[in-house]
Design a protein around this motif. Structure first.
Motif, PDB file in Angstrom:
ATOM      1  N   ASP A 296      23.580  48.660  16.926  1.00  0.00           N
ATOM      2  CA  ASP A 296      22.599  49.020  15.908  1.00  0.00           C
ATOM      3  C   ASP A 296      21.208  48.753  16.458  1.00  0.00           C
TER       4      ASP A 296
ATOM      5  N   TYR B 191      17.354  47.615  15.984  1.00  0.00           N
ATOM      6  CA  TYR B 191      16.530  46.779  15.117  1.00  0.00           C
ATOM      7  C   TYR B 191      15.107  46.737  15.667  1.00  0.00           C
ATOM      8  N   ASP B 192      14.164  46.679  14.746  1.00  0.00           N
ATOM      9  CA  ASP B 192      12.743  46.642  15.095  1.00  0.00           C
ATOM     10  C   ASP B 192      12.304  45.172  15.192  1.00  0.00           C
TER      11      ASP B 192
ATOM     12  N   ASP C 149      11.115  41.329   9.003  1.00  0.00           N
ATOM     13  CA  ASP C 149      12.505  40.870   8.969  1.00  0.00           C
ATOM     14  C   ASP C 149      13.344  41.879   9.752  1.00  0.00           C
TER      15      ASP C 149
ATOM     16  N   LYS D 126      16.325  42.062  11.032  1.00  0.00           N
ATOM     17  CA  LYS D 126      17.731  42.306  10.712  1.00  0.00           C
ATOM     18  C   LYS D 126      17.929  42.888   9.310  1.00  0.00           C
ATOM     19  N   ARG D 127      16.836  43.097   8.565  1.00  0.00           N
ATOM     20  CA  ARG D 127      16.992  43.583   7.196  1.00  0.00           C
ATOM     21  C   ARG D 127      17.369  45.057   7.175  1.00  0.00           C
ATOM     22  N   SER D 128      16.872  45.827   8.134  1.00  0.00           N
ATOM     23  CA  SER D 128      17.142  47.258   8.123  1.00  0.00           C
ATOM     24  C   SER D 128      17.467  47.752   9.520  1.00  0.00           C
ATOM     25  N   LYS D 129      18.418  48.693   9.578  1.00  0.00           N
ATOM     26  CA  LYS D 129      18.762  49.350  10.828  1.00  0.00           C
ATOM     27  C   LYS D 129      17.981  50.650  10.950  1.00  0.00           C
ATOM     28  N   HIS D 130      17.837  51.115  12.153  1.00  0.00           N
ATOM     29  CA  HIS D 130      17.040  52.306  12.406  1.00  0.00           C
ATOM     30  C   HIS D 130      17.881  53.355  13.103  1.00  0.00           C
ATOM     31  N   ASP D 131      17.605  54.602  12.740  1.00  0.00           N
ATOM     32  CA  ASP D 131      18.374  55.719  13.267  1.00  0.00           C
ATOM     33  C   ASP D 131      17.547  56.521  14.260  1.00  0.00           C
TER      34      ASP D 131
ATOM     35  N   THR E  31      11.021  55.293  12.655  1.00  0.00           N
ATOM     36  CA  THR E  31      10.790  54.184  11.727  1.00  0.00           C
ATOM     37  C   THR E  31      10.432  52.884  12.441  1.00  0.00           C
TER      38      THR E  31
END
Length: 536
Positions: free
Chosen positions: A292, A294-295, A300, A302-307, A320
């Protein structure tokens, strides 16, 4: 008669008196004679002693005279011997002087020959270096035309914990000669020794031994940055097992900065040398963790994954991700500190600070090239034209401009530089990881296997390239199979303990060199600017 008696008495008294005086005088004389006799006796004794001493002295003197005579004879003999010896030694010295003079003449002649040979050797070495440089230049041109991935290899120093055969002479934890099985033969060849088979040799564009410092490695990569600002996408990847020195090579430390820090310093130096061009840089820092994205610059991560999305020009981007405009190398250092503090890492049996994700630092450059040359004819002023790179899929109809306008005098293009610190492949049995770390190792090995599969597919010219089998290969698709200039730095350990992982890394690099992707594409150039040197 009485008077005669009286006279006689008087004369008798006088006689008695004279007799007493005479007796007294005789006593005194006897005492003096006795004293004189005593003195004479003493004098006779002294004389006898003196005579005896004199006789002894005369005897000693005679003995001394005899010894002196012997010594005189010895001195005369020694003098003659010394004179004879000195004469012989002088003759010997003269012969040696003549020999030295002859030798000096011979040495002068030899020295002259040595100087001539040294000059010839230096000339030959200089010619060899020129030819080698020329050969490397031609090879790199061939690599450039074919689109091959350039591969460098760095051999890191030994660590005491890697000892398999402890040296009995030194500390039990020291690495002995038996432990070292990987050697740099020269700056293009590295060999691996094995007890079961002959030495295996691998050839790469450049091989760095343990004495090569960070700056020397960066100097070899520096031309890629020039190409980056001249309009080429570029990618530098550090590949190897865990603990092989990838992070040290790419990131370094404050005292000994790695490729990322040196690259940013060099980029801003090159930008200052382009006074007629406007260059802006944006930086993003991401990690591929457990497949996955991550930014690491987000609040945060680990809060959101990026595509990954495909752009209009068929490129791969992660829109993103946080992209921050930077104006100096210190800005990038700040962002890198933030990102590295958030990067996943743990301690294993192999490496105390083992990275558990692939770190990707992306530098995006927007270059506006100024061209102040006036139009050459009225016909050119009346005819709209496209910029030199108008065929680029990233351009729109707005790229068709009127050359008489101020905007027509500028060409704008975007390029991307990716600096990748891959997580290291690891043997689970050797690293000793369990639980979540074991799952991380599985994802790391799977993504690196996908990278090898992609390179193999490109090399074999298969119809399908499995980029999407991993987020890592999908994110690097433009660099691996696209038109970017790509460089892979293999990091290997010299010791027997990791010989299996080292062989896998070197074989991966050999396969990567076989990939032919076609020549890289330049995204923009000033029509009146001589291109600068490109990466070797």
């Amino acid at each position: 008669q009485q008077e005669e008696i009286t006279e006689l008495r008087r004369q008798n008294a006088l006689l008695h008196l004279r007799l007493a005086q005479a007796l007294q005088s005789a006593q005194s004389s006897r005492e003096e004679v006795s004293s004189i006799s005593s003195l004479q006796h003493k004098q006779a004794v002294n004389t006898q002693r003196n005579n005896q001493h004199l006789a002894e002295t005369q005897s000693e003197l005679q003995h001394v005279r005899e010894e002196l005579e012997v010594l005189s004879n010895d001195v005369v003999s020694m003098f003659h011997n010394l004179q004879h010896s000195c004469t012989e030694q002088l003759q010997d010295v003269q012969r040696k002087v003549e020999l030295v003079e002859t030798t000096n003449k011979t040495n002068d002649a030899l020295l002259l020959q040595i100087n001539e040979l040294q000059a010839a050797l230096e000339q030959s070495q200089s010619s060899h270096l020129r030819e080698k440089s020329r050969r490397r230049e031609l090879h790199n041109n061939l690599v450039e035309i074919r689109g091959n991935i350039r591969v460098h290899c760095r051999l890191r120093p030994c660590f005491s914990s890697e000892a398999v055969f402890p040296d009995s002479i030194s500390s039990s934890s020291d690495v002995s000669e038996k432990d070292v099985v990987v050697y740099c033969n020269d700056d293009e060849l590295i060999s691996v020794d094995s007890d079961l088979k002959p030495s295996k040799k691998f050839e790469f564009e450049r091989v760095y031994d343990q004495s090569t410092n960070q700056r020397e490695i960066f100097d070899e990569l520096q031309p890629i940055l020039t190409s980056f600002l001249d309009g080429y996408n570029a990618c530098i990847v550090a590949y190897g097992q865990t603990g092989s020195g990838k992070t040290q090579t790419m990131l370094g430390n404050p005292q000994d900065p790695g490729i990322v820090s040196n690259a940013m310093n060099e980029l801003f130096r090159l930008i200052e040398e382009k006074p007629c061009d406007s260059v802006s840089l944006e930086v993003s820092v991401a990690e591929v963790y457990n497949n996955d994205i991550y930014d690491l610059l987000a609040e945060d991560p680990k809060r959101s994954k990026h595509d990954i999305v495909t752009t209009r020009g068929s490129g791969r981007e992660v829109p993103t991700l946080t992209q921050i405009n930077v104006s100096c190398a210190e800005d990038v250092e700040t962002l890198m500190r933030i990102g590295l503090n958030r990067r996943a890492q743990i301690s294993t049996n192999v490496h105390e600070h083992s990275s558990r994700s692939h770190l990707i630092v992306t530098v995006s450059a927007t270059v506006c090239q100024q061209d102040t040359r006036p139009p050459s004819s009225d016909s050119e002023q009346r005819t709209p034209r496209k910029r030199p790179f108008a065929s680029s899929p990233n351009l729109t109809s707005d790229d068709i401009i009127n050359p008489t306008s101020p905007v027509a005098m500028a060409a704008t293009y975007k390029t991307k530089l990716q600096l990748v610190d891959l997580a290291g492949s690891e043997c689970v049995g050797m690293s000793g990881v369990t639980g979540p770390a074991l799952r991380e190792s599985s994802f790391i090995n799977r993504s690196l296997s996908s990278l090898a599969d992609v390179l193999a597919s490109i090399s074999e010219r298969r119809s399908h390239i499995p980029y999407r089998n991993s987020k890592l290969t999908h994110l690097l698709q433009d660099s691996i199979g696209g038109d970017a200039k790509m460089l892979i730095i293999l990091c290997v350990s010299p010791t027997r303990r990791f010989i299996t992982e080292t062989m896998q890394t070197l074989q991966f690099g050999s396969r990567a060199r076989q990939v032919q992707r076609g020549p890289p594409r330049k995204r923009g150039s000033s029509p009146h600017t001589t291109p600068r040197g490109e990466s070797p």
